[in-house]
Motif scaffolding. Sequence first.
Motif, PDB file in Angstrom:
ATOM      1  N   GLY A   1       0.809  -1.208   0.000  1.00  0.00           N
ATOM      2  CA  GLY A   1       0.000   0.000   0.000  1.00  0.00           C
ATOM      3  C   GLY A   1       0.841   1.256   0.000  1.00  0.00           C
ATOM      4  N   LEU A   2       2.000   1.185   0.619  1.00  0.00           N
ATOM      5  CA  LEU A   2       2.885   2.342   0.725  1.00  0.00           C
ATOM      6  C   LEU A   2       3.778   2.511  -0.502  1.00  0.00           C
ATOM      7  N   LEU A   3       4.284   1.414  -1.047  1.00  0.00           N
ATOM      8  CA  LEU A   3       5.350   1.492  -2.044  1.00  0.00           C
ATOM      9  C   LEU A   3       4.997   0.996  -3.436  1.00  0.00           C
ATOM     10  N   LEU A   4       3.981   0.146  -3.575  1.00  0.00           N
ATOM     11  CA  LEU A   4       3.775  -0.513  -4.872  1.00  0.00           C
ATOM     12  C   LEU A   4       3.363   0.457  -5.967  1.00  0.00           C
ATOM     13  N   LEU A   5       2.446   1.370  -5.678  1.00  0.00           N
ATOM     14  CA  LEU A   5       2.026   2.344  -6.683  1.00  0.00           C
ATOM     15  C   LEU A   5       3.203   3.222  -7.108  1.00  0.00           C
ATOM     16  N   TYR A   6       3.965   3.706  -6.135  1.00  0.00           N
ATOM     17  CA  TYR A   6       5.131   4.555  -6.419  1.00  0.00           C
ATOM     18  C   TYR A   6       6.185   3.784  -7.200  1.00  0.00           C
ATOM     19  N   TYR A   7       6.398   2.528  -6.842  1.00  0.00           N
ATOM     20  CA  TYR A   7       7.351   1.657  -7.533  1.00  0.00           C
ATOM     21  C   TYR A   7       6.995   1.532  -9.010  1.00  0.00           C
ATOM     22  N   MET A   8       5.715   1.354  -9.297  1.00  0.00           N
ATOM     23  CA  MET A   8       5.318   1.176 -10.693  1.00  0.00           C
ATOM     24  C   MET A   8       5.379   2.478 -11.489  1.00  0.00           C
ATOM     25  N   THR A   9       4.919   3.589 -10.904  1.00  0.00           N
ATOM     26  CA  THR A   9       4.907   4.843 -11.663  1.00  0.00           C
ATOM     27  C   THR A   9       6.289   5.442 -11.818  1.00  0.00           C
ATOM     28  N   ASN A  10       7.155   5.259 -10.824  1.00  0.00           N
ATOM     29  CA  ASN A  10       8.455   5.935 -10.840  1.00  0.00           C
ATOM     30  C   ASN A  10       9.635   5.033 -11.183  1.00  0.00           C
ATOM     31  N   PHE A  11       9.412   3.722 -11.275  1.00  0.00           N
ATOM     32  CA  PHE A  11      10.512   2.812 -11.619  1.00  0.00           C
ATOM     33  C   PHE A  11      10.193   1.926 -12.819  1.00  0.00           C
ATOM     34  N   LEU A  12       8.935   1.656 -13.060  1.00  0.00           N
ATOM     35  CA  LEU A  12       8.557   0.791 -14.174  1.00  0.00           C
ATOM     36  C   LEU A  12       7.813   1.563 -15.262  1.00  0.00           C
ATOM     37  N   ALA A  13       7.715   2.885 -15.112  1.00  0.00           N
ATOM     38  CA  ALA A  13       7.088   3.756 -16.117  1.00  0.00           C
ATOM     39  C   ALA A  13       5.653   3.341 -16.429  1.00  0.00           C
ATOM     40  N   VAL A  14       4.920   2.926 -15.406  1.00  0.00           N
ATOM     41  CA  VAL A  14       3.510   2.563 -15.567  1.00  0.00           C
ATOM     42  C   VAL A  14       2.658   3.803 -15.292  1.00  0.00           C
TER      43      VAL A  14
END
Length: 454
Positions: A34-47
Amino acid sequence: MIAPAVGVPTVSRGVRLGYGVGSFCTATFGAVPGLLLLYYMTNFLAVPGWLAGIVVAAPKVWDLVINPLVGRWSDRTRSRLGPRRPWLLAGACTLPIMFYLVFAGPPLTGTPAAIYVGVCFMAAATAYALFEVPYKAMPAEMTEDYHERTSLLQWRIIFVGLATMISGVLAPTIVNSQGENGTLGSYRLMAVTIALIMFAAMLGSFFGTARAPMTAAPHADTGGLLRQFAAARSNPAFVWLLALSCTQQLAVATMLAAAPYFAAYTLGDPKATTTLFAVLVGPMLLTMPLWVRLAKRFDKRGAMILAGLLYGVGTASALATPVFGAVYAHAVLLLVGTGIAGVTLLQFSMLADVIATDAATTGQRRAGVFTGLWTAIESGVSAFGALIFGVIISLGGFIPSEPSTPVQQPDSAVTSVLIGQTAVPALIIFASVLMTLKYRLTDPTKAATSATTP
């Protein structure tokens, strides 16, 4: 129908601790993605933000199927380990692996990366259900005393706070250990660390509840999924409490998804995620005795209203953060954390009351049915917190990126982050306060134990 207990059953401190330690799993699995997954995808996987929000939310739809099934299976389980504990062990053997794979994928970006993360997250949610559903069913079967359930569950919430503190502080710290915004390697290191913590907690709960007292109601023949929904719908107090809890969890999930963005774009310091999380969950470690006393003084409904008001006022006040700065933000989020502590404790205590009252009324063991539906619907609704926030920042013009190509976010995107962290969750939690007024299951020593609503 189950005969009333002659005396008040006492759950030993060892069992309380053994049960509570399982919250290192439930709290961690809820907090870290909940804390990191959304940020991980938008800022590291360009989702894109909207697609990342769907990825976080979509696997939770599966919970509507698997969680009631696990609840039904655990109700029917007969073994020398009891009906619930074999499922705790099954979850311990599968969830840590699936959790690690969510953050340890092949070098993909965009839509392919979103598909990979979504599949792995669905598998992790399935493994989590094996543990969580039976785990939440256990307190209602450990004691028949209205207030002892709150006392028993305060240990769980203390462990929730400790686990959330550790995971919420440790996970971002590991992620940021290899650069200000982290790297793919640091996310993988975080994932294996958190997976090991969950594995140890799940095993600890399995062994720690070996001597837990359990009521002896026979299991209910609830049939298929539709019959399980019908069984739950026949209990108005359960339906109303579920709706209340889902509203509260939606507010929590929205704030959780927004936290790293709030730290990075409102406070201007990505590492502030750690301290923000500390002030949010710290009250769980310190205020449990206070909330137990307030629940006895004002009954659980009155204490829940107070907790919701503290939560809502603090969240709305955080809207002024750009004016007053980081210290102010931490101060008002401390108030929010105090409210969350009370809300969380009282949710679980009220659920145990509803389940125990149902068993006393029907003479059947349906705890797994109720907790299966509860966890399925609640987790599905809470997953929409990430989706709501993802849509908000997308409407604000947030630009997805990779670490190698950082971007400057427009002012509209920064504003949307602030709104998603403060105004939207505040409106949701104030709605839950109004809903709490309709809850009617109270202390049976003061009123009849009827589970009716107006």
